[in-house]
Design an enzyme around this catalytic site. Structure first.
Site, mmCIF file in Angstrom:
data_model
loop_
_atom_site.group_PDB
_atom_site.id
_atom_site.type_symbol
_atom_site.label_atom_id
_atom_site.label_comp_id
_atom_site.label_asym_id
_atom_site.label_seq_id
_atom_site.Cartn_x
_atom_site.Cartn_y
_atom_site.Cartn_z
ATOM 1 N N TYR A 177 -30.198 16.645 -105.335
ATOM 2 C CA TYR A 177 -30.632 17.498 -104.221
ATOM 3 C C TYR A 177 -31.111 18.866 -104.735
ATOM 4 O O TYR A 177 -32.168 19.366 -104.337
ATOM 5 C CB TYR A 177 -29.449 17.649 -103.267
ATOM 6 N N LYS A 223 -34.762 20.428 -104.397
ATOM 7 C CA LYS A 223 -34.893 21.636 -103.586
ATOM 8 C C LYS A 223 -35.530 22.784 -104.366
ATOM 9 O O LYS A 223 -36.180 23.653 -103.775
ATOM 10 C CB LYS A 223 -33.539 22.056 -103.021
ATOM 11 N N SER A 231 -32.996 25.166 -100.599
ATOM 12 C CA SER A 231 -31.558 25.250 -100.341
ATOM 13 C C SER A 231 -30.895 26.128 -101.389
ATOM 14 O O SER A 231 -31.336 26.173 -102.549
ATOM 15 C CB SER A 231 -30.946 23.846 -100.410
HETATM 16 P P1 NAI Z 1 -30.202 16.653 -90.568
HETATM 17 O O1 NAI Z 1 -29.694 15.473 -91.269
HETATM 18 O O2 NAI Z 1 -29.685 16.961 -89.215
HETATM 19 O O3 NAI Z 1 -31.792 16.610 -90.441
HETATM 20 C C1 NAI Z 1 -32.626 15.954 -91.343
HETATM 21 C C2 NAI Z 1 -33.585 15.099 -90.544
HETATM 22 O O4 NAI Z 1 -34.533 14.493 -91.443
HETATM 23 C C3 NAI Z 1 -32.862 13.959 -89.828
HETATM 24 O O5 NAI Z 1 -33.181 13.996 -88.441
HETATM 25 C C4 NAI Z 1 -33.383 12.710 -90.518
HETATM 26 O O6 NAI Z 1 -33.490 11.590 -89.662
HETATM 27 C C5 NAI Z 1 -34.739 13.167 -91.027
HETATM 28 N N1 NAI Z 1 -35.214 12.370 -92.166
HETATM 29 C C6 NAI Z 1 -34.479 12.011 -93.262
HETATM 30 N N2 NAI Z 1 -35.228 11.294 -94.099
HETATM 31 C C7 NAI Z 1 -36.460 11.208 -93.545
HETATM 32 C C8 NAI Z 1 -37.683 10.600 -93.954
HETATM 33 N N3 NAI Z 1 -37.765 9.951 -95.115
HETATM 34 N N4 NAI Z 1 -38.762 10.694 -93.149
HETATM 35 C C9 NAI Z 1 -38.686 11.364 -91.964
HETATM 36 N N5 NAI Z 1 -37.551 11.958 -91.524
HETATM 37 C C10 NAI Z 1 -36.460 11.880 -92.303
HETATM 38 O O7 NAI Z 1 -29.955 17.917 -91.535
HETATM 39 P P2 NAI Z 1 -30.411 19.429 -91.440
HETATM 40 O O8 NAI Z 1 -29.281 20.244 -91.892
HETATM 41 O O9 NAI Z 1 -31.041 19.728 -90.139
HETATM 42 O O10 NAI Z 1 -31.514 19.491 -92.598
HETATM 43 C C11 NAI Z 1 -32.851 19.904 -92.403
HETATM 44 C C12 NAI Z 1 -33.383 20.410 -93.730
HETATM 45 O O11 NAI Z 1 -32.708 21.612 -94.099
HETATM 46 C C13 NAI Z 1 -33.191 19.452 -94.893
HETATM 47 O O12 NAI Z 1 -34.333 19.490 -95.736
HETATM 48 C C14 NAI Z 1 -31.997 20.012 -95.594
HETATM 49 O O13 NAI Z 1 -31.948 19.624 -96.951
HETATM 50 C C15 NAI Z 1 -32.231 21.482 -95.418
HETATM 51 N N6 NAI Z 1 -31.061 22.322 -95.616
HETATM 52 C C16 NAI Z 1 -30.046 22.332 -94.697
HETATM 53 C C17 NAI Z 1 -28.976 23.166 -94.878
HETATM 54 C C18 NAI Z 1 -27.894 23.295 -93.870
HETATM 55 O O14 NAI Z 1 -27.061 24.213 -94.027
HETATM 56 N N7 NAI Z 1 -27.849 22.467 -92.837
HETATM 57 C C19 NAI Z 1 -28.845 23.992 -96.096
HETATM 58 C C20 NAI Z 1 -29.970 23.944 -96.949
HETATM 59 C C21 NAI Z 1 -31.029 23.107 -96.714
#
Ligand code: NAI
Length: 288
Positions: A164, A168, A151
């Site tokens: 975080y 990251k 990130s």
């Molecule tokens: P999101 O919250 O929609 O997706 C994350 C998913 O991971 C969720 O579906 C959640 O249920 C699942 N999850 C959480 N803890 C878990 C665990 N212990 N075991 C299995 N599944 C688990 O958020 P998003 O934005 O789709 O994030 C996806 C990745 O991208 C993350 O690693 C986030 O940190 C990263 N990210 C996102 C950014 C953004 O702009 N949306 C920016 C930078 C990084």
């Protein structure tokens, strides 16, 4: 053409947001997908099977191949469970996309130990546990693709995200070493830094910005990194809103001393030490 056809891909956190888009695109390109998701809230509390099941249903309805897995990747058993699902359903594991993530934002001054631990556990340990479970298989078959999700909060910093950001940037440290250790087994290890409108960002970014940030923009970069023909390794690729770019460390030419300098001498030459005008990509001096 980004070749992932027939490859077995495990994607963590693929029940929603960016991970769901990854799963749909991999399946569309003929990969067999393990859709992992714990199904909890943005802060990591709760659990459920609906999110993973929904992604799997969408893939199956479109004629693709996928199975659901509900493990918590923040535990060793969870990481192993994700990979075991791939082996049970499809007999191998070619690609691990470590995407699962949670947030517990708080200024460092106020952050509780439990908030630090929870975030580091999911992002950093989750990437470790899942990748560690797949690694021996990838070595044996002389092929593997590891992708972690970093990130800009880790790469560049962000207010209120010490936990975080540390986790990251930790995953970037992980792939820097895996890139080297995997090279002779044709295993690559890369990072994607997404920017996307998801539940993770819906109250962090302004609405006009979120409109430009369909999470589907992130997935083509991940599928390319996972493809047979991409042998790049150790790269950090920023992807979001239609922009794809590489992020790398650069090092200034600096100032060399032929004696142990005093702090005053260092201060005297500080401007030259920190002048990035002629900076070049940094590297590990142990590697020459
Ligand atoms: P999101 O919250 O929609 O997706 C994350 C998913 O991971 C969720 O579906 C959640 O249920 C699942 N999850 C959480 N803890 C878990 C665990 N212990 N075991 C299995 N599944 C688990 O958020 P998003 O934005 O789709 O994030 C996806 C990745 O991208 C993350 O690693 C986030 O940190 C990263 N990210 C996102 C950014 C953004 O702009 N949306 C920016 C930078 C990084």
């Amino acid at each position: 053409m980004a070749g992932v056809e027939g490859r077995v891909v495990a994607i963590t956190g693929a029940g929603g947001g960016i991970g769901r888009q990854h799963a749909l695109l991999f399946a569309e390109r003929g990969a067999k997908v393990v859709v992992n998701d714990l199904g909890g809230q943005r802060d990591g509390t709760g659990a459920g099977s609906e999110m993973a099941d929904d992604t799997v249903k969408t893939i199956l309805d479109a004629g693709g191949e996928a199975v659901a897995n509900y493990d918590n990747v923040a535990t060793p058993d969870g990481g192993e469970g994700v990979v075991q699902s791939a082996l049970d359903a499809f007999g191998r594991i070619d690609v691990v996309v470590n995407n699962a993530g949670i947030l517990r934002d708080r200024t460092f001054h106020k952050m509780a130990g439990a908030e630090w631990d929870a975030v580091v556990k999911v992002h950093l340990y989750g990437s470790y546990y899942t990748t560690r479970a797949a690694w021996p298989r990838m070595r044996e078959q002389q092929h593997g693709r590891v992708i972690v999700t970093t990130s800009t909060s880790g790469l560049f910093g962000n207010f209120g995200q010490a936990n975080y950001g540390a986790a990251k940037l930790g995953v970037v440290g992980l792939i820097n070493t895996l890139a080297r250790e995997g090279a002779k087994y044709s295993i690559t290890a890369n990072a994607v830094a997404p920017i996307a409108a998801t539940r993770m960002t819906d109250d962090i970014m302004p609405a006009e910005m979120l409109e430009q940030l369909d999470p589907a923009y992130v997935s083509p970069a991940v599928v390319h990194l996972a493809s047979d023909e991409c042998d790049d390794t150790g790269a950090v690729i920023l992807a979001g809103g239609g922009l794809y770019a590489q992020v790398a460390y650069f090092q200034s030419p600096g100032r060399r001393f032929d004696h142990v300098p005093s702090p005053d001498e260092v201060a005297e030459h500080w401007a030259a030490i920190t002048d990035l005008t002629d900076a070049a990509p940094g590297h590990n001096p142990l590697e020459g």
